[in-house]
Design an enzyme around this catalytic site. Structure first.
Site, short mmCIF file in Angstrom:
data_model
loop_
_atom_site.label_atom_id
_atom_site.label_comp_id
_atom_site.label_asym_id
_atom_site.label_seq_id
_atom_site.Cartn_x
_atom_site.Cartn_y
_atom_site.Cartn_z
N SER A 194 -0.15 8.39 44.24
CA SER A 194 -0.08 7.37 45.30
C SER A 194 -1.45 6.95 45.82
O SER A 194 -1.63 6.67 47.01
CB SER A 194 0.79 7.85 46.47
N HIS A 216 1.40 15.10 31.75
CA HIS A 216 1.80 14.38 32.96
C HIS A 216 3.10 15.00 33.49
O HIS A 216 3.94 15.44 32.71
CB HIS A 216 1.99 12.89 32.66
N GLY A 223 4.30 8.55 42.38
CA GLY A 223 5.39 7.59 42.17
C GLY A 223 6.01 7.05 43.46
O GLY A 223 5.55 7.33 44.57
N GLU A 276 -2.73 16.09 39.96
CA GLU A 276 -1.73 15.16 40.45
C GLU A 276 -0.57 15.95 41.06
O GLU A 276 0.34 16.37 40.32
CB GLU A 276 -1.21 14.29 39.31
C1 PEP Z 1 1.03 9.01 38.20
O1 PEP Z 1 2.22 8.88 37.95
O2 PEP Z 1 0.29 9.73 37.51
C2 PEP Z 1 0.48 8.32 39.35
C3 PEP Z 1 -0.68 8.67 39.80
O3 PEP Z 1 1.26 7.32 39.85
P1 PEP Z 1 1.14 6.61 41.28
O4 PEP Z 1 -0.30 6.29 41.53
O5 PEP Z 1 1.97 5.39 41.14
O6 PEP Z 1 1.67 7.59 42.28
#
Ligand code: PEP
Length: 263
Positions: free
Chosen positions: A214, A96, A174, A168
């Site tokens: 997000s 991650h 975030g 991602e």
């Molecule tokens: C993440 O941190 O892997 C993530 C997808 O978070 P968010 O959906 O809150 O952006």
């Protein structure tokens, strides 16, 4: 490849009690689901044992957020694949962007963890993503190809069948994240599919590629409809069970209406 993977990494947010409450509700929701969804949750290590007791009698996969690659040894504060396998963990989230950013995790280290997970029959969920500088410099694809190649170094075709990828983009994740537009995601996922096919031939066609960053109620359908998006990896929008349920309900309705159009 019909199964759609939908899951959430709780990061460092839930206590054991909170995780248990969430999972009990998710089990009820999961029992009512009729589409071919594979749900998964990725709690903190402290919650894995009690939550495993709940997921055992369900179709929900249970993942861990990180692990060391060694079976055992002098690595204070770490958890080994042998320990996670003992619990009966189904999948391990690896790489991650927060692990890369705050704990200096490299693709080479992730590759060792991928092999360790496979050795214990746990599915590696490998997170990759370019940061904003790399995007601005227009080296997103080069960055992602390098991450994929190094993280998957030495993985055989047979082993590749157990692997999942989560794309991602770091700039989309975030509180500060900017949701990616669907056209951008489509283009990158097509590229990732091509790269996986180069690495693993026909096996590469079936490796699930999830999208995360997000993802929320308003945008998730745009992503899930893309040809090479095989699932969603959701953070904040899935941490509250009602919010997660809303997404799952909407998704089921969407899939049902798509299926009825095909008939
Ligand atoms: C993440 O941190 O892997 C993530 C997808 O978070 P968010 O959906 O809150 O952006």
């Amino acid at each position: 490849m019909n199964k759609i993977w939908i899951g959430t990494n709780w990061k460092m947010t839930k206590t054991i009690a909170e995780g248990i409450d969430f999972t009990k509700e998710l089990k009820k929701i999961s029992n009512a689901i009729t589409s071919d969804l594979q749900l998964f949750i990725i709690p903190s290590h402290t919650s894995l044992v009690p939550i495993k007791e709940l997921t055992t009698s369900s179709d929900i996969f249970l993942g861990a957020q990180n692990m060391h690659w060694e079976d055992s040894g002098a690595y204070t504060g770490e958890i080994s694949p042998r320990m996670l396998a003992e619990i009966g963990i189904d999948m391990i989230e690896l790489g991650h962007s927060e692990r890369r950013q705050y704990f200096n995790e490299t693709d080479a280290a992730i590759n060792k963890k991928v092999h360790a997970a496979l050795k214990y029959s746990m599915k590696p969920l490998i997170c990759i993503g370019e940061n904003i500088e790399q995007k601005k410099q227009q080296i997103s694809k080069e960055t992602l190809a390098a991450q994929l190649k190094v993280c998957l170094q030495g993985v055989s075709m047979e082993q590749a069948k157990e692997v999942l990828i989560a794309y991602e983009p770091v700039w989309a994740i975030g509180e500060q994240g900017v949701p990616a537009d669907a056209g951008y995601v489509a283009n990158i996922h097509d590229f990732l599919r091509h790269t996986l096919e180069v690495l693993f031939a026909e096996v590469g066609r079936d490796i699930p590629i999830l999208y995360g960053g997000s993802v929320n109620h308003d945008n998730f359908l745009e992503y899930i409809d893309l040809e090479n998006v095989n699932g969603l990896f959701i953070g904040r929008a899935a941490w509250n069970i009602d919010s997660f349920q809303e997404i799952l309900k909407k998704l089921e309705l969407h899939l049902e209406s798509e299926a009825s159009q095909v008939l």
